[in-house]
Structure formats: structure tokens, C-alpha cells
Scaffold this motif. Sequence first.
Motif, PDB file in Angstrom:
ATOM      1  N   VAL A 178      -4.668  19.139  14.211  1.00 48.35           N
ATOM      2  CA  VAL A 178      -4.076  18.623  15.437  1.00 48.35           C
ATOM      3  C   VAL A 178      -4.204  19.663  16.548  1.00 48.35           C
ATOM      4  O   VAL A 178      -4.052  19.358  17.717  1.00 48.35           O
ATOM      5  N   GLY A 179      -4.488  20.876  16.152  1.00 45.50           N
ATOM      6  CA  GLY A 179      -4.617  21.932  17.146  1.00 45.50           C
ATOM      7  C   GLY A 179      -3.352  22.746  17.300  1.00 45.50           C
ATOM      8  O   GLY A 179      -3.260  23.557  18.215  1.00 45.50           O
ATOM      9  N   CYS A 180      -2.366  22.519  16.443  1.00 48.94           N
ATOM     10  CA  CYS A 180      -1.149  23.305  16.468  1.00 48.94           C
ATOM     11  C   CYS A 180      -0.752  23.566  15.020  1.00 48.94           C
ATOM     12  O   CYS A 180      -0.626  22.618  14.246  1.00 48.94           O
ATOM     13  N   PRO A 181      -0.594  24.808  14.632  1.00 46.55           N
ATOM     14  CA  PRO A 181      -0.353  25.111  13.214  1.00 46.55           C
ATOM     15  C   PRO A 181       0.934  24.493  12.679  1.00 46.55           C
ATOM     16  O   PRO A 181       0.990  24.106  11.519  1.00 46.55           O
TER      17      PRO A 181
ATOM     18  N   GLN B 288      -7.907  19.879  31.682  1.00 46.21           N
ATOM     19  CA  GLN B 288      -6.908  20.946  31.617  1.00 46.21           C
ATOM     20  C   GLN B 288      -6.705  21.420  30.168  1.00 46.21           C
ATOM     21  O   GLN B 288      -6.711  22.613  29.891  1.00 46.21           O
ATOM     22  N   ILE B 289      -6.543  20.466  29.277  1.00 49.10           N
ATOM     23  CA  ILE B 289      -6.337  20.852  27.877  1.00 49.10           C
ATOM     24  C   ILE B 289      -7.591  21.537  27.354  1.00 49.10           C
ATOM     25  O   ILE B 289      -7.522  22.546  26.653  1.00 49.10           O
ATOM     26  N   ALA B 290      -8.745  20.989  27.722  1.00 51.14           N
ATOM     27  CA  ALA B 290      -9.996  21.532  27.200  1.00 51.14           C
ATOM     28  C   ALA B 290     -10.176  22.990  27.615  1.00 51.14           C
ATOM     29  O   ALA B 290     -10.698  23.798  26.854  1.00 51.14           O
ATOM     30  N   SER B 291      -9.743  23.310  28.833  1.00 45.75           N
ATOM     31  CA  SER B 291      -9.975  24.679  29.280  1.00 45.75           C
ATOM     32  C   SER B 291      -8.930  25.646  28.753  1.00 45.75           C
ATOM     33  O   SER B 291      -9.075  26.849  28.892  1.00 45.75           O
ATOM     34  N   THR B 292      -7.870  25.133  28.156  1.00 49.55           N
ATOM     35  CA  THR B 292      -6.830  26.048  27.680  1.00 49.55           C
ATOM     36  C   THR B 292      -6.543  25.925  26.194  1.00 49.55           C
ATOM     37  O   THR B 292      -5.668  26.601  25.692  1.00 49.55           O
ATOM     38  N   LEU B 293      -7.259  25.054  25.516  1.00 48.56           N
ATOM     39  CA  LEU B 293      -6.944  24.815  24.100  1.00 48.56           C
ATOM     40  C   LEU B 293      -7.109  26.095  23.290  1.00 48.56           C
ATOM     41  O   LEU B 293      -8.132  26.749  23.346  1.00 48.56           O
ATOM     42  N   ARG B 294      -6.070  26.417  22.545  1.00 46.01           N
ATOM     43  CA  ARG B 294      -6.110  27.655  21.780  1.00 46.01           C
ATOM     44  C   ARG B 294      -6.327  27.374  20.306  1.00 46.01           C
ATOM     45  O   ARG B 294      -5.914  26.335  19.781  1.00 46.01           O
ATOM     46  N   LYS B 295      -6.904  28.314  19.664  1.00 42.63           N
ATOM     47  CA  LYS B 295      -7.205  28.143  18.246  1.00 42.63           C
ATOM     48  C   LYS B 295      -5.920  28.200  17.427  1.00 42.63           C
ATOM     49  O   LYS B 295      -5.115  29.108  17.606  1.00 42.63           O
ATOM     50  N   PRO B 296      -5.715  27.240  16.548  1.00 36.27           N
ATOM     51  CA  PRO B 296      -4.510  27.301  15.730  1.00 36.27           C
ATOM     52  C   PRO B 296      -4.650  28.393  14.684  1.00 36.27           C
ATOM     53  O   PRO B 296      -5.673  28.487  14.009  1.00 36.27           O
ATOM     54  N   THR B 297      -3.653  29.220  14.580  1.00 41.48           N
ATOM     55  CA  THR B 297      -3.717  30.247  13.552  1.00 41.48           C
ATOM     56  C   THR B 297      -3.249  29.634  12.251  1.00 41.48           C
ATOM     57  O   THR B 297      -2.328  28.834  12.224  1.00 41.48           O
ATOM     58  N   ARG B 298      -3.905  30.022  11.204  1.00 38.26           N
ATOM     59  CA  ARG B 298      -3.588  29.458   9.904  1.00 38.26           C
ATOM     60  C   ARG B 298      -2.187  29.862   9.473  1.00 38.26           C
ATOM     61  O   ARG B 298      -1.809  31.022   9.605  1.00 38.26           O
TER      62      ARG B 298
ATOM     63  N   PHE C 224       8.670  18.928  18.831  1.00 41.29           N
ATOM     64  CA  PHE C 224       7.555  19.533  19.539  1.00 41.29           C
ATOM     65  C   PHE C 224       7.801  19.436  21.045  1.00 41.29           C
ATOM     66  O   PHE C 224       8.681  18.698  21.503  1.00 41.29           O
ATOM     67  N   VAL C 225       7.030  20.195  21.779  1.00 39.59           N
ATOM     68  CA  VAL C 225       7.066  20.122  23.231  1.00 39.59           C
ATOM     69  C   VAL C 225       5.630  19.939  23.713  1.00 39.59           C
ATOM     70  O   VAL C 225       4.682  20.207  22.979  1.00 39.59           O
ATOM     71  N   VAL C 226       5.490  19.467  24.944  1.00 35.45           N
ATOM     72  CA  VAL C 226       4.156  19.348  25.525  1.00 35.45           C
ATOM     73  C   VAL C 226       4.001  20.465  26.540  1.00 35.45           C
ATOM     74  O   VAL C 226       4.718  20.525  27.527  1.00 35.45           O
ATOM     75  N   GLU C 227       3.057  21.330  26.243  1.00 39.67           N
ATOM     76  CA  GLU C 227       2.791  22.446  27.148  1.00 39.67           C
ATOM     77  C   GLU C 227       1.536  22.155  27.949  1.00 39.67           C
ATOM     78  O   GLU C 227       0.888  21.130  27.781  1.00 39.67           O
ATOM     79  N   ARG C 228       1.181  23.123  28.769  1.00 41.57           N
ATOM     80  CA  ARG C 228      -0.042  22.987  29.535  1.00 41.57           C
ATOM     81  C   ARG C 228      -1.256  22.862  28.611  1.00 41.57           C
ATOM     82  O   ARG C 228      -2.166  22.071  28.858  1.00 41.57           O
ATOM     83  N   CYS C 229      -1.231  23.609  27.514  1.00 39.40           N
ATOM     84  CA  CYS C 229      -2.388  23.625  26.621  1.00 39.40           C
ATOM     85  C   CYS C 229      -2.268  22.563  25.527  1.00 39.40           C
ATOM     86  O   CYS C 229      -3.030  22.581  24.582  1.00 39.40           O
ATOM     87  N   GLY C 230      -1.333  21.666  25.646  1.00 42.88           N
ATOM     88  CA  GLY C 230      -1.243  20.601  24.670  1.00 42.88           C
ATOM     89  C   GLY C 230       0.073  20.598  23.919  1.00 42.88           C
ATOM     90  O   GLY C 230       1.040  21.255  24.319  1.00 42.88           O
ATOM     91  N   LEU C 231       0.096  19.858  22.810  1.00 42.60           N
ATOM     92  CA  LEU C 231       1.310  19.743  22.021  1.00 42.60           C
ATOM     93  C   LEU C 231       1.562  21.021  21.235  1.00 42.60           C
ATOM     94  O   LEU C 231       0.629  21.645  20.734  1.00 42.60           O
ATOM     95  N   ARG C 232       2.818  21.361  21.107  1.00 43.06           N
ATOM     96  CA  ARG C 232       3.144  22.557  20.352  1.00 43.06           C
ATOM     97  C   ARG C 232       4.390  22.275  19.515  1.00 43.06           C
ATOM     98  O   ARG C 232       5.421  21.882  20.053  1.00 43.06           O
ATOM     99  N   GLY C 233       4.270  22.432  18.226  1.00 39.43           N
ATOM    100  CA  GLY C 233       5.396  22.165  17.334  1.00 39.43           C
ATOM    101  C   GLY C 233       6.402  23.286  17.380  1.00 39.43           C
ATOM    102  O   GLY C 233       6.079  24.425  17.721  1.00 39.43           O
ATOM    103  N   LEU C 234       7.645  22.951  17.069  1.00 40.49           N
ATOM    104  CA  LEU C 234       8.707  23.954  17.037  1.00 40.49           C
ATOM    105  C   LEU C 234       9.170  24.144  15.598  1.00 40.49           C
ATOM    106  O   LEU C 234       9.291  23.183  14.853  1.00 40.49           O
ATOM    107  N   VAL C 235       9.432  25.374  15.257  1.00 40.03           N
ATOM    108  CA  VAL C 235       9.940  25.637  13.918  1.00 40.03           C
ATOM    109  C   VAL C 235      11.420  25.293  13.913  1.00 40.03           C
ATOM    110  O   VAL C 235      12.176  25.759  14.760  1.00 40.03           O
ATOM    111  N   SER C 236      11.823  24.464  12.996  1.00 37.59           N
ATOM    112  CA  SER C 236      13.222  24.044  12.980  1.00 37.59           C
ATOM    113  C   SER C 236      14.070  25.102  12.274  1.00 37.59           C
ATOM    114  O   SER C 236      13.612  25.759  11.373  1.00 37.59           O
TER     115      SER C 236
END
Lengths: 452, 376
Positions: free
Chosen positions: A105-108, A174-184, A440-452
Motif C-alpha cells: 500500500v506504500g505505508c508499512p 503530488q503523491i507521485a513526487s513525494t511517495l516514500r519507500k515503505p520501510t520493512r 490512519f491519516v492522509v498526508e501530503r505524500c499519501g496515506l499513513r497508518g498510525l500505531v495504536s
Amino acid sequence: MASSSVQGIPTTSKSAATAALHATGSGGGPGTSSSAQGIHTRSKSAAAPVHAPASAGGSGLRNSVCISAKNNIKQLLCSSDSNEVTTLKPRRLSAAADTSRKCTVGCPILDAHLRGGIPCGSVTELVGESTSAKTQFCLQMALAVQAPLSDGGMGGRSLYIFTEGYFPMKRLWQIASTLRKPTRVDDKNAMNCPQRSPASPVFPSQRPPPPPPCPPQCATNGMQTTVCATFQQQYWREPLFWSTVGSRRGEDPRAEERARIACSNVLVEGIHTPDELLSLLRHLRSAFSGRSRRPLPLRMIIIDSIAALFRSEFDNTILDMSNRASILFQVAGELKRIASEFQIPVLLTNQVTDYIEGEGAEGGSSLAEARIGNLSYMLTSGRRVVAALGLAWCSCITTRLFLSRSTSAFGITLDGSQAYMRRRMQVVFAPHLPPTSCEFVVERCGLRGLVS
Amino acid sequence: MDSGSMGAKASDKTAVVNSYSHPRMEVTVLKLPPTLRSKLLGSGFRTVGDLKGISAVQLARDAQLMHEEALQVLKSLPRVSSASGSALAGAQTAFEILQQERAQTMISTMCEEFDTLLAGGICPKAVTEICGMPGIGKTQLGMQLSVSVQTPSELSGADGEALYIDTEGSFMVERLVEMVNGWLEDVRQAAACSKKPEAERAASRLSRDEALANIHYVRVHDHTEQIAVINTLDNFCREHRRVRLVVIDSVTFHFRQDFQDMALRTRLLNEMSMKLMNVSEMRNVAIVLINQVTVKKMGAVGDKRNSAAMIVPALGESWSHACTNRLVLFWMDDGRYAHLYKSPSLKAGMAPFSVTSKGIRSARESRKRPHPDYNE
């Protein structure tokens, strides 16, 4: 069998089926059935064009998909892909070979929640109210699928079918230019997710063919940029897919270049009636063969949203409703066939309708109260909702994820001063997922999950 | 009454008589053209017994028939009578059947209450249908059964293999691996508790990869393929004698698309259900069909006040005859329940169950599901 060529069903599997039928000596019944199946007989669909008239968003798909039916069959006959279907012959399972691949999904954190991402070979549905980040999720997936296999992606292009409004090109860029690699993340839950290594490609057919003779065009009519062949090669040798620097614009010198390549690998198609969708899906087969002139094979289908198509087109009469159900099932059948034959993920979005208390007594339907899946009720922005398109559609999809928003106006502050709307992803039903949920939240670079 | 309908009636009668074959049966009831029949009678062949043990050449000579005609006569003889002489040789007494049924091993669902409801588990030699809302756990139950059918006979399991026919693409191997691991754990524990050395030995022989390899999997993409697979099912079961369970998940999906001709659909479905029943009976295989549910409008069309809607199994009224047992899975008070809706031998009833990470298990062990609350 005339109908098989019309429908674009692969000759191999179909003839195998007929062979088996004749072998067991009951050609009569099923034979008639398959001719009865034929092509859809509504007058509208007979004349329906494969492609919508040029509309907002334009279409880069036209070149790759708009191949005549004749070509389509020719391709099928001479293709000896590993995707060749060998149904009818039961195979024994093994954990190593059969565990379905997932597309990141692009978010670890979200990946861990979904045990690796969106599963290949089945249909996943996102359901949620408007502004619940369904489209954001889809855009992100359209990009994440291009990630190399070693990063959990599929190393392929995506087909984005939009049915409502216009295609949010700016946001994709916008997402394409900022998409970050998900760390394993080493998650215990994700233990069944197979470890992929670039040395052992899961799909040998995904090797990139030699650079295309004609440079491909950017997918959108907003930016008719030509991508140089050198970039394509570079893309493969050294993945410049993920942003290496922070998420703010201007910091990454290659953001522009990367976004251009990423966006050119998203095929966008506007579809406005169910019949158009059905005929597009039936002609889609050729786009999946790795031999297309395009550099990357198609590896994902996204439909945003399926509900918009089916909620507007039909009246609330019995005849129209049964027509709707029939087309829904055909669309589902077609999507599942594509998903399973080419082992790709299919992602759909669906809308919700408000749940009305006491509807059972008045409106003649107590079905809104019938519980579907893990959640006894679906709550978003403090309202109780039910998924659109009814029970029949429910049994057509494999996995349903519910995206919801919180009522709180403030949201949470993550880093810096910006406050984010809290959202939640819940598993309504899925054959492979426990009934969990993840914020999760929606950031500039896309969706980002939150650790509960 | 015209001659056509008379003829049809006569041939119907013949068919009925043919099924009870008796040496004293007259040749006039055989399915033969009238000229042949009269030739036979004219040359003294009056009963089926007269034709017994005679060769085609002999018959052709004695009754002055063409060789082809003689062959046709011999072919039309009821097969049972020529084999054993008694039509009822294959019949069993009820007591024998009872003995056989007692010797059968049921396929456990791995949930105690569920097994109690089914008197031990899913019954072999029968077609069992499971239906329920999406997400209730039909596929999970199908996968669980295809794992637990492999429980060794030392632990009173069926010790067989399974065939999984997937029409929907909801079969996930990673989930199956989880279930196999859970099953292995439980089987080993049960073997250790039984304190029988042979059971422990059998349990120690099991392995994850072998358990997976004992599940045969077919993915079916349309109804033509589905019918083809079911037609070849008998062959498959003959080649793979250890197969004790066939799961079709779901039997419905392809039959809900694209059928303009409902009569044709009903016919195809009936044919399919007959084949399934035959296979289950002949090959001693349990067949589990997974069915979807649909909405049925009750009351007059357009009458808003009196019309109510019900959730019923899909595929219509006639399909409910296709299965011997029918289980309905449903939600009640935030828990999953199974309702035995139709069974020739068992009492109707309900049983709670739950879907855990190990698979289908008793509801008692499951924890309460946390529900996210936004309105705090």
C-alpha cells in the motif's frame, strides 16, 4: 464456439472445458448454455463503444487497449505466457508456491495491518462515505503497484477507471513526487507474507521488454510530455521510484522526473455507464500480455467508484433492479476472471447510504439491519451507514475494507503544527484477515497508518 | 388421443418395466422396433429368459435377423438380468445400511458444539449445503473441513484428502497455512492426551507441507467450466481414492450471472445436483456446497405496506432439494451461529461457533471483539 471469441475468453480454457464436457458425454445441456450466454443482449450494449467519447482526463489507454478483437485473438493464440490457464486439472497446494502475492500500500503500518497489502487474484473493495479517503487510497495504489518486486510492488502499470467527476491529476502528481519507500517492518502477523527478492522474480513474464520503438506518452492530456527512453532504462536499473529525501517539495531534485515516469504508468479511463465498463473489461485481456509495446505490463485495475455507475443508471423498478443485479454479477465475474488469470489485484470503491431507523416497518426492507461481516454496524462521522449496491454485490467481492472518519474536529497532531483528521480502516470481511482495525491519516505524500 | 401421445406412453411404460428385469419378462416390452419384436415372437423367443446366454450369431440364425439387428436385440436386454439373474441383487437391507453408517467416520468441524449439532461432523455420502451472509465464515468453514478431513484414523478422523473447487477466488493459501498449523497443534495435543502410542505415532507423521499437498485445488472461471469439473468429478474420485471431501465454494456465483433463461438454469442446476449426489453416494465422498443468500420479496408487488423481505438461500426453491443437509450460518448477539435447517436424520438446532486464527473453533474460547468507538 462463436461466443467464446466474442467474449474474448481464452481459447485454451474454453476448449478444455468443452473437451471435458464431451468426454463425459453430456455435451447437450452445457453446450446450449454457453451459446445462450453469448454476449449481453441489451440493445444499449450492442452498440456501446469500447471507449467513452473523449472526456475529462483524456486517455493514455487508447493506444494500448484499443486493439481490435481480431488482433486480440491473434495475440491470444500465439501467446505462450506463464499466465496460461490450466483449470479443470486440480493441483496440489504448497505453501511456497501458492501463497498469494500482495501489493504494497506504500505505508508499512497499513501493510502490516493488511498482512502485506492488497492481495493478488481477488477483488478488494473499499467502502466509505465521501471524503473518507477512498480516492486517496486508490491513487496511492496506482503508484505503489509500479514499485519493483523487491519493494513489495508489482513492477507494472495500473489502469485507473474513474466514473465520477474528473480524475484528480494534480493530487496524483503530488503523491507521485513525494511517495516514500515503505520501510520493512518485522511484524509477526505478516509472517506468511513471502519474502521477495529481486534475484528470484515471481513472474518471469514481468521482465521488461526492450525499450519501445516509439516513446510512450504521458497518461494525461494535461501534461503531454514525452518520456525519454533513457529514463525508462534508468528506472529499471536503479529504481528511482521512491523519494529518497523528505516529503516537502523542492528538496528532491529528481521529484519532477520521477513523478513524470510514475504518472505515465497510470492509465486513466473515464467510464460512465455499466455497459461501457463491461465491454472494456471484456477487451482488456490484451493489455495484460507482457508483449504489449508498452514498457511495463498492466498489473492492477482500480475502479473508482463502482457505486457511481450502478446507482445512477437504474430505476427503482423490479425489472431495472434485476437488470442491475445481472450486470453487477457479470462485471464481478469478469473482474474475478482477470484477477485470477493474471494474478493481479483489483481494487474497487463503493459508497455508503445512511441507515434509516425503522426502515424495516415502512419501506418494506429490514435488510439494512442484517449484519454483514465483522462489524455489527458501520459508523462514520457519527452516523450509521450501510454499503451501497446491496446484498448481491456483497457476495461478489472477496474482501471489503471500511474507511471511516472520526467526528472529532481537531484530529491529531503528528509532527509540527498541522492537525490531521483521524480516519480508520476496518476489515468488514476478508478470507485472510482477522477482524482488526487501524487508524490512519492522509498526508501530503499519501496515506499513513498510525500505531495504536 | 392421437397416436403420437400413445407411442410416448407406451415407451414410458417400457422404460419402467425395463428397470425391473425378470427372466420371465416378455420380449414385447423391450425397446425395439415392432418389426423386430414380431420377428422374435414369430421364431419362438417369447421372454427375456429365452434370449439369455445366446450369442448374436446364433440369434441371427435362429430368428432370421440381420447381424446388426441381433446385436440391437441383445443390447436392449436389461443389463442386470444378464449379470446376476436377480434384479434386486444390489439391494441392501436397512440393517446393513445402518451398520455401514455406523462405521462411517464424520468430518469434524473442529468446533465441539458444531459437531454435536451434526452428530459428529459433516456426513460422508451426503451433500451438505452451507449458506449465509457474506463474511459469516462460509469459506472459512470450507477450508477448515478440507484441513480436518485429514485427521488420522487413529484419532477417529476420516484420514482422507480434499478437493476444493473455487469459483469465487476467495481461497487464500496463507489463511490455509494458518489453519493447518492450528490443526497440527490440536491434533498433536489430542494424540498426547489420548495416551495411545499409535495415535501419537500417526500425529507425529503429519506435516504442514503434506497436509497442504493433500488438498487439491481447482479454480473455475465460469459456469461451463464448473459443469465440466463436476462432470469429471467421478473420474477424479476414482483416480484419487483417498479423496473424502469435495468443497464447492461457491456453487452459486457463476449461476447468478448472465442467465436470461431461468428454465435452462434450473435444468443445469438439477443435472449438477444429481451428479453430485451420485458421486457422493458411489465414491463415499462428503460434498459440501457453499451457497450465497439473496433477498426474497414477500407479499404483493408494489404493495409497500404488506411486502416484507426475507433473506433466503440463493438459486431458488427447487435448489433446496439438491442437498441432503442444509446449514445456515448467521449472526446473533455479536456471535456466529450455525442452524441445522434441513436434515433427514438429525434434529434441527443451533450451535455457536467462532472463527479464530487457528480456524473454526468453539465459541467459548474466543475473546470478545473490540469495537472502535468514535463518540467518546
